[in-house]
Design a protein around this motif. Sequence first.
Motif, PDB file in Angstrom:
ATOM      1  N   LEU A 132       6.865   3.848  12.347  1.00 36.05           N
ATOM      2  CA  LEU A 132       7.496   4.068  11.229  1.00 36.05           C
ATOM      3  C   LEU A 132       6.586   3.620   9.852  1.00 36.05           C
ATOM      4  N   LEU A 133       5.424   2.959  10.126  1.00 34.48           N
ATOM      5  CA  LEU A 133       4.758   2.408   9.094  1.00 34.48           C
ATOM      6  C   LEU A 133       3.437   3.370   8.839  1.00 34.48           C
ATOM      7  N   ALA A 134       2.701   3.748   9.825  1.00 36.34           N
ATOM      8  CA  ALA A 134       1.690   4.715   9.691  1.00 36.34           C
ATOM      9  C   ALA A 134       1.874   5.934   8.766  1.00 36.34           C
ATOM     10  N   PRO A 135       2.763   6.565   8.809  1.00 38.14           N
ATOM     11  CA  PRO A 135       2.579   7.797   7.873  1.00 38.14           C
ATOM     12  C   PRO A 135       2.766   7.491   6.364  1.00 38.14           C
ATOM     13  N   PRO A 136       3.720   6.663   5.970  1.00 38.89           N
ATOM     14  CA  PRO A 136       3.774   6.069   4.623  1.00 38.89           C
ATOM     15  C   PRO A 136       2.436   5.399   4.133  1.00 38.89           C
ATOM     16  N   VAL A 137       1.854   4.588   5.048  1.00 43.34           N
ATOM     17  CA  VAL A 137       0.709   4.009   4.544  1.00 43.34           C
ATOM     18  C   VAL A 137      -0.486   4.844   4.556  1.00 43.34           C
ATOM     19  N   ILE A 174       0.653  -1.424  -0.057  1.00 43.19           N
ATOM     20  CA  ILE A 174      -0.212  -0.005   0.010  1.00 43.19           C
ATOM     21  C   ILE A 174       0.695   1.330   0.009  1.00 43.19           C
ATOM     22  N   SER A 175       1.834   1.213   0.850  1.00 45.57           N
ATOM     23  CA  SER A 175       2.776   2.498   0.835  1.00 45.57           C
ATOM     24  C   SER A 175       3.408   2.803  -0.399  1.00 45.57           C
ATOM     25  N   ILE A 176       4.071   1.546  -0.956  1.00 40.19           N
ATOM     26  CA  ILE A 176       4.706   1.707  -2.300  1.00 40.19           C
ATOM     27  C   ILE A 176       3.991   2.296  -3.354  1.00 40.19           C
ATOM     28  N   LEU A 233      -0.878  14.682  12.636  1.00 39.96           N
ATOM     29  CA  LEU A 233      -1.355  13.736  13.769  1.00 39.96           C
ATOM     30  C   LEU A 233      -0.825  12.258  13.607  1.00 39.96           C
ATOM     31  N   VAL A 234      -0.682  12.051  12.306  1.00 41.11           N
ATOM     32  CA  VAL A 234      -0.287  10.607  11.991  1.00 41.11           C
ATOM     33  C   VAL A 234       1.163  10.574  12.427  1.00 41.11           C
ATOM     34  N   LEU A 235       1.852  11.618  12.208  1.00 38.97           N
ATOM     35  CA  LEU A 235       3.593  11.444  12.271  1.00 38.97           C
ATOM     36  C   LEU A 235       3.742  11.717  13.756  1.00 38.97           C
ATOM     37  N   TYR A 236       3.087  12.600  14.455  1.00 40.00           N
ATOM     38  CA  TYR A 236       3.521  13.054  15.796  1.00 40.00           C
ATOM     39  C   TYR A 236       2.984  12.369  16.958  1.00 40.00           C
ATOM     40  N   VAL A 237       1.890  11.832  16.754  1.00 37.51           N
ATOM     41  CA  VAL A 237       1.187  11.005  17.966  1.00 37.51           C
ATOM     42  C   VAL A 237       2.093   9.730  18.040  1.00 37.51           C
ATOM     43  N   PRO A 238       2.278   9.009  17.030  1.00 38.23           N
ATOM     44  CA  PRO A 238       3.249   7.624  17.409  1.00 38.23           C
ATOM     45  C   PRO A 238       4.724   8.134  17.736  1.00 38.23           C
ATOM     46  N   ASP A 281       8.016   9.704   2.338  1.00 37.47           N
ATOM     47  CA  ASP A 281       7.463   8.274   2.848  1.00 37.47           C
ATOM     48  C   ASP A 281       7.914   7.133   2.031  1.00 37.47           C
ATOM     49  N   LEU A 282       8.122   7.310   0.733  1.00 39.34           N
ATOM     50  CA  LEU A 282       8.673   6.055   0.027  1.00 39.34           C
ATOM     51  C   LEU A 282      10.108   5.807   0.590  1.00 39.34           C
ATOM     52  N   GLY A 283      10.793   6.720   0.940  1.00 43.86           N
ATOM     53  CA  GLY A 283      12.309   6.414   1.287  1.00 43.86           C
ATOM     54  C   GLY A 283      12.258   5.971   2.746  1.00 43.86           C
ATOM     55  N   LEU A 284      11.260   6.095   3.629  1.00 41.61           N
ATOM     56  CA  LEU A 284      11.101   5.549   5.018  1.00 41.61           C
ATOM     57  C   LEU A 284      10.865   4.061   4.830  1.00 41.61           C
ATOM     58  N   THR A 285       9.724   4.010   3.950  1.00 35.44           N
ATOM     59  CA  THR A 285       9.507   2.613   3.596  1.00 35.44           C
ATOM     60  C   THR A 285      10.406   1.436   3.265  1.00 35.44           C
ATOM     61  N   LEU A 286      11.357   2.183   2.226  1.00 32.25           N
ATOM     62  CA  LEU A 286      12.302   1.297   1.354  1.00 32.25           C
ATOM     63  C   LEU A 286      13.422   1.129   2.415  1.00 32.25           C
ATOM     64  N   THR A 287      13.626   1.961   3.664  1.00 33.85           N
ATOM     65  CA  THR A 287      14.598   1.821   4.387  1.00 33.85           C
ATOM     66  C   THR A 287      14.355   0.428   5.308  1.00 33.85           C
ATOM     67  N   THR A 288      12.993   0.340   5.684  1.00 34.21           N
ATOM     68  CA  THR A 288      12.739  -0.744   6.752  1.00 34.21           C
ATOM     69  C   THR A 288      12.608  -1.863   6.100  1.00 34.21           C
ATOM     70  N   LEU A 289      12.108  -2.055   4.749  1.00 38.49           N
ATOM     71  CA  LEU A 289      11.699  -3.017   4.238  1.00 38.49           C
ATOM     72  C   LEU A 289      12.670  -4.352   4.038  1.00 38.49           C
ATOM     73  N   PRO A 290      14.117  -3.886   3.856  1.00 38.18           N
ATOM     74  CA  PRO A 290      14.990  -4.888   3.698  1.00 38.18           C
ATOM     75  C   PRO A 290      15.529  -5.713   4.921  1.00 38.18           C
ATOM     76  N   THR A 291      14.838  -5.256   6.077  1.00 36.09           N
ATOM     77  CA  THR A 291      15.288  -6.179   7.238  1.00 36.09           C
ATOM     78  C   THR A 291      13.923  -6.586   7.806  1.00 36.09           C
ATOM     79  N   VAL A 292      12.882  -5.956   7.634  1.00 27.35           N
ATOM     80  CA  VAL A 292      11.482  -6.704   8.068  1.00 27.35           C
ATOM     81  C   VAL A 292      11.085  -7.954   7.468  1.00 27.35           C
TER      82      VAL A 292
END
Length: 315
Positions: free
Chosen positions: A283-288, A39-41, A251-256, A72-83
């Motif tokens: 890490l997932l809420a804003p990009p999604v 969904i994010s990508i 709100l989606v960024l700062y609350v978490p 958001d795309l960069g944040l997604t692709l940063t965690t994807l290779p390990t998760v």
Amino acid sequence: MSEVSNATNDPFFFILTGFPGFEASHIWISIPFCCFYIISIMGNTTILTVIHTEPSFSQPMYLFLSMLALTDLGLTLTTLPTVMPLLWFNIRKISFEDCFAQFFFLHGFSFMESSVLLAMSFDRYVAICCPLHYATILTSEVINRIGLAIICRCVLAVLPSLFLLKRLPFCHSHLLSHSYCLHQDMIHLVCGDIRFNSWYGFALVLLIVVLDPLLIVISYSLILKSILGIATWTERLRALNNCLSHILAVLVLYVPMVGLSMTHRFAKQASPMVHVIIANIYLLAPPVINPIIYSVKTKQIRQGIFHLFFKRQVH
């Protein structure tokens, strides 16, 4: 378990935990994570494609939105290779170099997201409070300078914490609590004096988690004051509606983000699963969610998406 134990003794690797206590369910946990990444990508790529293929999307608002989608795309692709390798194939080992690289990009894109949202609040302020001067204030040159300033700010913020952490010795255990390399997690494995690192981390929290939202609140206070001066309720609601997408993204960024920061600093005795869940939401809420927010709430983006995917049928 023996593989993890042997890897933990390797001084050149960190070990990622994933979801402690739910190792047997990793394959099932991977299903929602895979959906979130798709969904994010797809969402952020679609937003970028729509903005850069439609000539009508040359206004500053859409240029800032494209910055947000790129972040958001960069944040997604940063965690994807390990998760996903961890959940699918139980690949837990990550080299020091890869871990520090992920640390840099993960925190860099996270801070960049905050900076872009701050810039977008300035865009909304100018659009509502100075509408006649909007085009002359937010020129292409000004937007390019803002984008460059955002990149420089984030790099200069993260690099010192990277070098401060890398110079310190790590303890015998290199077991991390998440599926990626967070500063808050890595600092707990250091054997040396971390007082300076902690103070610098606290300064970054003030700079990003406190200063940016404070400036956004100030900009919206001025926007609200300007909106209350508008004659009719219809025009007031229209002006507020133009800000709603941005407010939701904030709100989606700062609350978490605040929740993660507070948990690491003041709830260290909480269950490891609590830390893992909050970190993944952060890490997932804003990009999604951001592409969904702007696709649903912005009529022009909806029309652009429809035109992008159905233009052949329309023609």
